[in-house]
Scaffold this active site. Structure first.
Site: not given
Length: 769
Positions: A420, A422, A424, A535
């Protein structure tokens, strides 16, 4: 009268035995077009009264297995348990492939018997099955159309081999392409719709014409109302391919030549048949035109002359077609000879390249021996650097990985291993020291990201919790973090069923809510400074193979100061609130003040998503509107999770709404109120699991020793690339020189300790206690 007597004697000569009991068989190869064949059989044959079906699939016998190193070995050389596991996996794939077809029959409420045959010759296997079961109708798919393709058509071979008491239907793209009638249908009355229309018009003035007579005696109509197929047409070969996916049949040059000659023989037969039929039709026209009682007029003579000229043109055309077919067959034979010659040249070239490769390998071994001393020196230097780093920062403990190790473990960051991407960083699946993990590479070029990297490395290297993702190691100079690999991905992917993943059962969702809450309590109570995640969302909650949830991505976490004389946390002001929209505490967003209640708000949104599987935006409003009405509330739940207990689920939803109050002081306390409520609701899950049978929560598969069939105490890597328990593999090597898994000879008996896997096993054992 003479014609009637000859027809009666011909029928008596071709008398057939009584037909077997009616039944329908559908032969499929498992590819996408097989669904058209099955659908046609159900649509066309069920209305005719057929309710017993057989679904036939032929796959090649298992003669070899593929090792993890990519080598193919014969089953006679492998161990019995390895062959059994390989065969079980093949059966599972076959059953999974056949399941949609079985469901098609079940939806139509008809009986179906699924037959999986193993044979290198699918044609013979299907023909033998039809002959043994007495099936009267067989439905198959068609390959590439045309008379002169490169190989023999599988449909043609099957239609030729199947016993003559069985009618063969060939289907293409959901429509009937052709029919090979049974002997009873060929000699009896054809009951297809178009033939009935032809017979019904036999009394018309044109019914006695040669063209109508030829059609009634030599054509049967397509069941879909399509093209008319000659009754004496024998299926012309097109393309031979193995019906089993991924295992094409191999034909020698001799077989190809035989098949080409068969095609030529067929064209010759068709040419002779066409000549005979045309001559007979022309003869009947002449007899009809010149009967004694019929006056001979000018129109009849013109008609006769026209037909005579047409017959001459047709004869010349068929002659040219025959000559062209002979030329084409000769060209094909030359082509096959050229291919055979090219294949031999290729084989000689490959043998030469093998010899060159052996010479290169000998040269490389010599170079590797000289490089071995240098590698050992570099390894000692790295170990010294690690020791020095641990002395400087004794509180931070993690496994150091070099950038070169990360590149090798991710196949140079292959797109196929990307898990994946993201905001960051990018996450890849990796294999470090024979341990499967997930490496996150932070995006370069941003100062803020280095702070997040240091924050996550500091937190995860110091603390351990069963529901916090385990940090295996890091590469600080390149911003890489290596975590344990979570087989079931993120909670967000599973709730939204990305890539058609199966839904999470409802009782596991109760458990996940409790596990996430316990991880947050642990962070909030960390000494000397509590940690606030900031988060929390389903994308940062990861699931292992037993659906055990673990909280990850603590790069945005912050540590707050705590007064030693007070049990309450002193909040910190943040000018720029961070996190993900829809999960950020509204009060934190408005004032910039962070506290543990900010994580409570995010937890409430996650709880509401667990029971509804809906996006976070507007979810609190939807639940508030539906929670008071049973029908609306049940309609809002994610019913793919199974039958929810309505009372306990409503209580869980109310807890989620309570956590999402706009004001911080109106939200419940995590330790004193939320955890006790979730623990009480978990008893419902425990009861449901006892009724259903508890889900096994065994160790990860890579913890299991292939010899002991249990968790390894001291994992080490052997020369075959597999990891074993040290004592078990040493006992094996005392009496054997081969691999316990592949049964191949080992190049040496050296063992390499797998310290990373050892740490993971120790962590798992401590959590089990």
């Amino acid at each position: 009268m003479g014609e009637k007597r000859s027809a009666r004697s011909l029928n008596e000569h071709l008398a057939l035995p009584p037909p077997p009991s009616p039944g329908v068989a559908v032969a499929i190869n498992g590819k996408k077009k097989s669904k058209y064949v099955t659908f046609w059989a159900l649509e066309k044959l069920i209305p005719q009264g057929f309710s017993d079906f057989k679904l036939i699939h032929v796959r090649p016998p298992i003669t070899y297995i593929v090792t993890p190193m990519g080598k193919a070995i014969s089953i006679s050389e492998a161990r019995a348990e390895v062959v059994s596991d390989y065969r079980r996996e093949a059966d599972s794939k076959t059953n999974e492939m056949l399941l949609p077809y079985k469901n098609m029959f079940e939806r139509r409420k008809v009986r179906v018997e699924i037959l999986v045959l193993e044979s290198h010759d699918p044609v013979a296997a299907i023909a033998e099955e039809i002959a043994g079961t007495g099936v009267t109708k067989l439905v198959i798919g068609i390959s590439v159309p045309g008379f002169f393709t490169k190989k023999i058509d599988m449909a043609s071979l099957i239609a030729t081999a199947v016993p003559r008491f069985c009618t063969v239907y060939v289907v293409s793209k959901g429509r009937l392409a052709s029919v090979r009638p049974s002997d009873s249908e060929s000699s009896g009355r054809i009951t297809f719709e178009r033939m009935e229309r032809d017979s019904s018009t036999s009394s018309s003035p044109d019914s006695s014409s040669p063209r109508a007579h030829s059609r009634n005696n030599h054509e049967i109509a397509n069941m879909d109302g399509g093209a008319v197929i000659p009754a004496n047409y024998s299926f012309v070969s097109h393309q031979a391919s193995n019906m089993s996916d991924g295992h094409p049949s191999v034909h020698s040059t001799t077989d190809n030549n035989q098949k080409l000659r068969a095609e030529l023989k067929h064209v010759q037969d068709m040419y002779a048949t066409t000549q005979t039929e045309t001559a007979e039709a022309f003869q009947k026209v002449i007899v009809r035109a010149f009967e004694p009682h019929r006056p001979c007029n000018f129109n009849v003579m013109l008609h006769f002359l026209f037909l005579f000229g047409f017959w001459l043109q047709l004869t010349e055309l068929n002659k040219r077609r025959y000559e062209e077919s002979e030329k084409l067959m000769k060209l094909r034979e030359k082509e096959e000879e050229a291919k055979d010659s090219a294949s031999k040249e290729k084989q000689r070239y490959e043998e030469t390249m093998k010899e060159v490769k052996k010479v290169k390998e000998l040269m490389m071994k010599e170079a590797l021996r000289r490089r071995e001393v240098e590698i050992k020196a570099e390894r000692h230097a790295k170990e010294k650097d690690k020791l020095h780093a641990s002395l400087i920062s004794p509180g931070i403990q993690y496994q150091y990985y070099s950038w070169e190790e990360i590149e090798v473990a991710t196949s140079n960051f292959s797109e196929e291993l990307k898990i994946g991407v993201g905001s960051y960083g990018t996450v890849y699946k990796c294999n470090l020291h024979h341990t499967i993990g997930a490496v996150k590479v932070l995006h370069a070029g941003e100062t803020q990201l280095s702070k997040q990297f240091d924050q996550e490395l500091e937190i995860l290297s110091k603390i351990r919790h069963p529901h916090l993702v385990l940090l295996l190691g890091a590469c600080p100079e390149r911003g890489c973090l290596v975590y344990e690999y979570m087989d079931n991905g993120s909670l967000d992917d599973r709730l939204m069923q990305v890539n058609n993943t199966p839904p999470i059962p409802w009782f596991n969702r109760f458990k996940i809510a409790l596990e996430v809450a316990s991880a947050l309590v642990f962070l909030h109570k960390t000494k000397p400074r509590p940690i606030i995640h900031r988060d929390l969302k389903p994308g940062n909650i990861l699931l292992d193979h037993n659906f055990v949830s673990k909280l990850g991505d603590v790069g945005l976490s912050t540590m707050v100061n705590q007064d030693d004389n007070s049990s309450k946390l002193t909040v910190l002001k943040k000018t720029n609130p961070v996190g993900t929209l829809c999960y950020i505490d509204p009060e934190y967003q408005r004032t910039g003040i962070i506290s543990p209640k900010s994580d409570v708000y995010s937890l409430g949104i996650v709880i509401l998503q667990l029971i509804t599987a809906k996006p976070a935006i507007g979810i609190t409003h939807k639940v508030e509107e539906a929670i008071g009405d049973d029908a609306e509330f049940m309609a809002l739940l994610d019913m793919k999770a199974g039958p929810w207990p309505i009372s306990e689920t409503r209580e869980l939803a109310a807890l989620g709404l309570w956590c999402t109050e706009l004001r911080r002081r109106d939200r419940p306390d995590l330790k004193d109120l939320i955890i006790p409520t979730l623990e009480r609701l978990w008893k419902v899950v425990d009861k449901a699991q006892n009724l259903r049978g508890k889900t096994p929560s065994g160790p990860p598969s890579h913890f299991i020793c292939p010899l002991l069939k249990g968790v390894m105490n001291e994992p080490c890597v052997a020369a075959d690339g597999y990891t074993y328990d040290r004592e078990a593999i040493q006992n094996w090597l005392r009496e054997n020189d081969t691999s316990p898994v592949t049964n191949l000879e080992l190049p040496d008996k050296n063992l390499l300790a797998n310290y990373t896997l050892y740490s993971a096993i120790m962590e798992w054992k401590s959590n089990k206690q």
